[in-house]
Design a protein around this motif. Sequence first.
Motif, PDB file in Angstrom:
ATOM      1  N   GLY A   1       1.001  -1.263  -0.078  1.00  0.00           N
ATOM      2  CA  GLY A   1       0.095   0.010  -0.074  1.00  0.00           C
ATOM      3  C   GLY A   1       0.833   1.491  -0.169  1.00  0.00           C
ATOM      4  O   GLY A   1       0.363   2.247  -0.796  1.00  0.00           O
ATOM      5  N   ARG A   2       1.670   1.255   1.190  1.00  0.00           N
ATOM      6  CA  ARG A   2       2.701   2.524   1.052  1.00  0.00           C
ATOM      7  C   ARG A   2       3.356   2.794  -0.475  1.00  0.00           C
ATOM      8  O   ARG A   2       3.298   3.999  -0.845  1.00  0.00           O
ATOM      9  CB  ARG A   2       3.831   2.391   1.966  1.00  0.00           C
ATOM     10  N   LEU A   3       3.755   1.749  -0.944  1.00  0.00           N
ATOM     11  CA  LEU A   3       4.394   1.973  -2.354  1.00  0.00           C
ATOM     12  C   LEU A   3       3.689   2.241  -3.317  1.00  0.00           C
ATOM     13  O   LEU A   3       3.969   3.164  -4.354  1.00  0.00           O
ATOM     14  CB  LEU A   3       5.358   0.741  -2.670  1.00  0.00           C
ATOM     15  N   LEU A   4       2.378   1.782  -3.554  1.00  0.00           N
ATOM     16  CA  LEU A   4       1.594   1.982  -4.457  1.00  0.00           C
ATOM     17  C   LEU A   4       1.032   3.526  -4.367  1.00  0.00           C
ATOM     18  O   LEU A   4       0.642   4.421  -5.316  1.00  0.00           O
ATOM     19  CB  LEU A   4       0.233   1.201  -4.020  1.00  0.00           C
ATOM     20  N   VAL A   5       0.505   3.908  -2.932  1.00  0.00           N
ATOM     21  CA  VAL A   5       0.352   5.526  -2.704  1.00  0.00           C
ATOM     22  C   VAL A   5       1.313   6.291  -3.450  1.00  0.00           C
ATOM     23  O   VAL A   5       1.031   7.175  -4.117  1.00  0.00           O
ATOM     24  CB  VAL A   5       0.118   5.678  -1.275  1.00  0.00           C
ATOM     25  N   ALA A   6       2.654   5.966  -3.111  1.00  0.00           N
ATOM     26  CA  ALA A   6       3.887   6.850  -3.800  1.00  0.00           C
ATOM     27  C   ALA A   6       3.680   6.871  -5.215  1.00  0.00           C
ATOM     28  O   ALA A   6       3.982   7.663  -5.859  1.00  0.00           O
ATOM     29  CB  ALA A   6       5.194   6.536  -3.067  1.00  0.00           C
ATOM     30  N   ALA A   7       3.643   5.564  -6.012  1.00  0.00           N
ATOM     31  CA  ALA A   7       3.510   5.345  -7.081  1.00  0.00           C
ATOM     32  C   ALA A   7       2.449   6.122  -7.999  1.00  0.00           C
ATOM     33  O   ALA A   7       2.563   6.898  -9.002  1.00  0.00           O
ATOM     34  CB  ALA A   7       3.594   3.831  -7.723  1.00  0.00           C
ATOM     35  N   LEU A   8       1.278   5.938  -7.234  1.00  0.00           N
ATOM     36  CA  LEU A   8       0.131   6.654  -7.833  1.00  0.00           C
ATOM     37  C   LEU A   8       0.331   8.148  -7.747  1.00  0.00           C
ATOM     38  O   LEU A   8       0.132   8.966  -8.758  1.00  0.00           O
ATOM     39  CB  LEU A   8      -1.099   6.145  -7.344  1.00  0.00           C
ATOM     40  N   ALA A   9       0.765   8.635  -6.705  1.00  0.00           N
ATOM     41  CA  ALA A   9       0.801  10.040  -6.354  1.00  0.00           C
ATOM     42  C   ALA A   9       1.941  10.709  -7.392  1.00  0.00           C
ATOM     43  O   ALA A   9       1.877  11.535  -8.130  1.00  0.00           O
ATOM     44  CB  ALA A   9       1.314  10.306  -4.981  1.00  0.00           C
ATOM     45  N   ASP A  10       2.946   9.661  -7.529  1.00  0.00           N
ATOM     46  CA  ASP A  10       3.913  10.281  -8.566  1.00  0.00           C
ATOM     47  C   ASP A  10       3.227  10.409  -9.923  1.00  0.00           C
ATOM     48  O   ASP A  10       3.982  11.055 -10.910  1.00  0.00           O
ATOM     49  CB  ASP A  10       5.343   9.171  -8.452  1.00  0.00           C
ATOM     50  N   HIS A  11       2.327   9.626 -10.361  1.00  0.00           N
ATOM     51  CA  HIS A  11       1.691   9.754 -11.857  1.00  0.00           C
ATOM     52  C   HIS A  11       0.567  10.684 -11.705  1.00  0.00           C
ATOM     53  O   HIS A  11      -0.126  10.586 -12.666  1.00  0.00           O
ATOM     54  CB  HIS A  11       1.133   8.269 -12.174  1.00  0.00           C
ATOM     55  N   GLY A  12       0.632  11.606 -10.753  1.00  0.00           N
ATOM     56  CA  GLY A  12      -0.497  12.678 -10.957  1.00  0.00           C
ATOM     57  C   GLY A  12      -1.829  12.164 -10.428  1.00  0.00           C
ATOM     58  O   GLY A  12      -2.891  12.621 -10.806  1.00  0.00           O
ATOM     59  N   VAL A  13      -2.071  11.010  -9.719  1.00  0.00           N
ATOM     60  CA  VAL A  13      -3.446  10.652  -9.294  1.00  0.00           C
ATOM     61  C   VAL A  13      -3.539  11.169  -7.759  1.00  0.00           C
ATOM     62  O   VAL A  13      -2.805  11.326  -6.950  1.00  0.00           O
ATOM     63  CB  VAL A  13      -3.220   9.050  -9.005  1.00  0.00           C
ATOM     64  N   ASN A  14      -4.905  11.566  -7.586  1.00  0.00           N
ATOM     65  CA  ASN A  14      -5.425  12.165  -6.650  1.00  0.00           C
ATOM     66  C   ASN A  14      -5.681  10.832  -5.614  1.00  0.00           C
ATOM     67  O   ASN A  14      -6.651  10.108  -5.484  1.00  0.00           O
ATOM     68  CB  ASN A  14      -6.651  12.792  -6.691  1.00  0.00           C
ATOM     69  N   VAL A  15      -4.809  10.475  -4.640  1.00  0.00           N
ATOM     70  CA  VAL A  15      -4.743   9.195  -3.823  1.00  0.00           C
ATOM     71  C   VAL A  15      -5.563   9.220  -2.580  1.00  0.00           C
ATOM     72  O   VAL A  15      -5.120  10.515  -1.861  1.00  0.00           O
ATOM     73  CB  VAL A  15      -3.417   8.862  -3.457  1.00  0.00           C
ATOM     74  N   ILE A  16      -6.465   8.462  -2.109  1.00  0.00           N
ATOM     75  CA  ILE A  16      -6.997   8.338  -1.041  1.00  0.00           C
ATOM     76  C   ILE A  16      -6.675   7.102  -0.532  1.00  0.00           C
ATOM     77  O   ILE A  16      -7.153   6.114  -1.133  1.00  0.00           O
ATOM     78  CB  ILE A  16      -8.663   8.557  -1.299  1.00  0.00           C
ATOM     79  N   GLY A  17      -5.930   7.361   0.833  1.00  0.00           N
ATOM     80  CA  GLY A  17      -5.411   5.870   1.361  1.00  0.00           C
ATOM     81  C   GLY A  17      -6.261   5.572   2.643  1.00  0.00           C
ATOM     82  O   GLY A  17      -6.716   6.650   3.300  1.00  0.00           O
ATOM     83  N   ILE A  18      -6.262   4.315   2.918  1.00  0.00           N
ATOM     84  CA  ILE A  18      -7.374   3.939   4.097  1.00  0.00           C
ATOM     85  C   ILE A  18      -6.436   3.007   4.818  1.00  0.00           C
ATOM     86  O   ILE A  18      -5.595   2.225   4.428  1.00  0.00           O
ATOM     87  CB  ILE A  18      -8.356   3.095   3.533  1.00  0.00           C
ATOM     88  N   ALA A  19      -6.555   3.611   6.129  1.00  0.00           N
ATOM     89  CA  ALA A  19      -5.552   2.657   7.160  1.00  0.00           C
ATOM     90  C   ALA A  19      -6.182   2.724   8.352  1.00  0.00           C
ATOM     91  O   ALA A  19      -7.213   3.482   8.687  1.00  0.00           O
ATOM     92  CB  ALA A  19      -4.015   3.149   7.146  1.00  0.00           C
ATOM     93  N   SER A  20      -5.445   1.932   9.534  1.00  0.00           N
ATOM     94  CA  SER A  20      -6.168   2.265  10.567  1.00  0.00           C
ATOM     95  C   SER A  20      -5.255   3.021  11.644  1.00  0.00           C
ATOM     96  O   SER A  20      -3.970   2.901  11.822  1.00  0.00           O
ATOM     97  CB  SER A  20      -6.623   0.719  11.514  1.00  0.00           C
ATOM     98  N   GLY A  21      -6.074   3.869  12.419  1.00  0.00           N
ATOM     99  CA  GLY A  21      -5.400   4.543  13.591  1.00  0.00           C
ATOM    100  C   GLY A  21      -4.319   5.383  13.319  1.00  0.00           C
ATOM    101  O   GLY A  21      -4.345   6.176  12.074  1.00  0.00           O
ATOM    102  N   LYS A  22      -3.286   5.728  13.979  1.00  0.00           N
ATOM    103  CA  LYS A  22      -2.161   6.361  13.920  1.00  0.00           C
ATOM    104  C   LYS A  22      -1.488   6.020  12.250  1.00  0.00           C
ATOM    105  O   LYS A  22      -0.650   6.893  11.805  1.00  0.00           O
ATOM    106  CB  LYS A  22      -1.177   6.158  14.857  1.00  0.00           C
ATOM    107  N   ARG A  23      -1.651   4.917  11.809  1.00  0.00           N
ATOM    108  CA  ARG A  23      -0.900   4.597  10.365  1.00  0.00           C
ATOM    109  C   ARG A  23      -1.401   5.382   9.387  1.00  0.00           C
ATOM    110  O   ARG A  23      -0.904   5.441   8.396  1.00  0.00           O
ATOM    111  CB  ARG A  23      -1.256   3.144  10.184  1.00  0.00           C
ATOM    112  N   VAL A  24      -2.543   6.233   9.636  1.00  0.00           N
ATOM    113  CA  VAL A  24      -2.722   7.338   8.581  1.00  0.00           C
ATOM    114  C   VAL A  24      -1.754   8.208   8.324  1.00  0.00           C
ATOM    115  O   VAL A  24      -1.513   8.984   6.961  1.00  0.00           O
ATOM    116  CB  VAL A  24      -4.104   7.980   8.787  1.00  0.00           C
ATOM    117  N   ASP A  25      -0.922   8.556   9.446  1.00  0.00           N
ATOM    118  CA  ASP A  25       0.243   9.504   9.261  1.00  0.00           C
ATOM    119  C   ASP A  25       1.304   8.905   8.246  1.00  0.00           C
ATOM    120  O   ASP A  25       1.619   9.779   7.180  1.00  0.00           O
ATOM    121  CB  ASP A  25       0.868   9.653  10.660  1.00  0.00           C
TER     122      ASP A  25
END
Length: 219
Positions: free
Chosen positions: A48-72
């Motif tokens: 997930g972390r690497l996918l968020v970074a890869a998509l953001a790098d491709h100009g995607v508006n990324v919404i990530g889902i996680a639990s608790g403090k891991r949203v940071d």
Amino acid sequence: MLVPIPDGLSFEDTACLAVAGLTAAGLARVWPLKGRAAVVWGAAGAVGRLLVAALADHGVNVIGIASGKRVDAVRAAGANHAIDRTTEDIPESVRAHTGGRGVAAVFDPIGAPTYEVSLQLLAPRGCLINYGELSGPVPAINLHQLFPASVFVTKYKGMHWVEGFHEFAGLISDALTLATKCPAVISEIAGRFSLDHVADAYRLLDSDARGKVPVLPNA
Ligand SMILES: NC(=O)c1ccc[n+]([C@@H]2O[C@H](COP(=O)([O-])OP(=O)(O)OC[C@H]3O[C@@H](n4cnc5c(N)ncnc54)[C@H](OP(=O)(O)O)[C@@H]3O)[C@@H](O)[C@H]2O)c1
């Protein structure tokens, strides 16, 4: 099959990043997303972390889902918006962040408990990309369920999206280089074990702990 480890990364970091990096790079190829929005479940997980970074790098508006403090960690990896699944209403938050439209793609490694919600998050003609079944098998597809918004569903298999050693090595190197610039993409460690305590490593995996569980042959 060797890939050089850049300065600043340990063998342990690299072991945690290699397969996750390949998977994230392949997933980022599945659906045309530049300038559009996508949801990533398990966004604080290793892939997930690497996918968020890869998509953001491709100009995607990324919404990530996680639990608790891991949203940071999800925000630090590059997500525009992070949802705490333990306290927030996920469909409501995704609608609020997309002007009520929903997203062009949902990346889902969870399976049974998230399948229905993932479909609800899609905009018309969006695509649900399932790439794992961490919490049980996805249900059989009911085509009628796809009809109201004409959405697509696919089940990702890495070997059909990433092929051959040169491509593997290049994508792993990309993930390692990214990790030197953005350490947030490196998954946390849930526990370390020597080879003669490997059974304890499996027990920790069975306990649903968050993070990687390295087994160190020489420890
Ligand atoms: N298809 C392929 O080619 C391919 C290749 C490699 C890996 N995979 C698959 O990719 C998946 C993810 O691997 P990974 O290494 O990233 O796993 P991981 O590090 O364990 O991350 C998965 C995350 O999902 C979240 N999660 C767990 N149960 C959940 C639930 N019931 N509802 C919502 N979120 C939940 C957890 O984060 P939070 O608690 O913070 O939400 C967890 O950290 C696995 O299923 C693996 O088999 C597939």
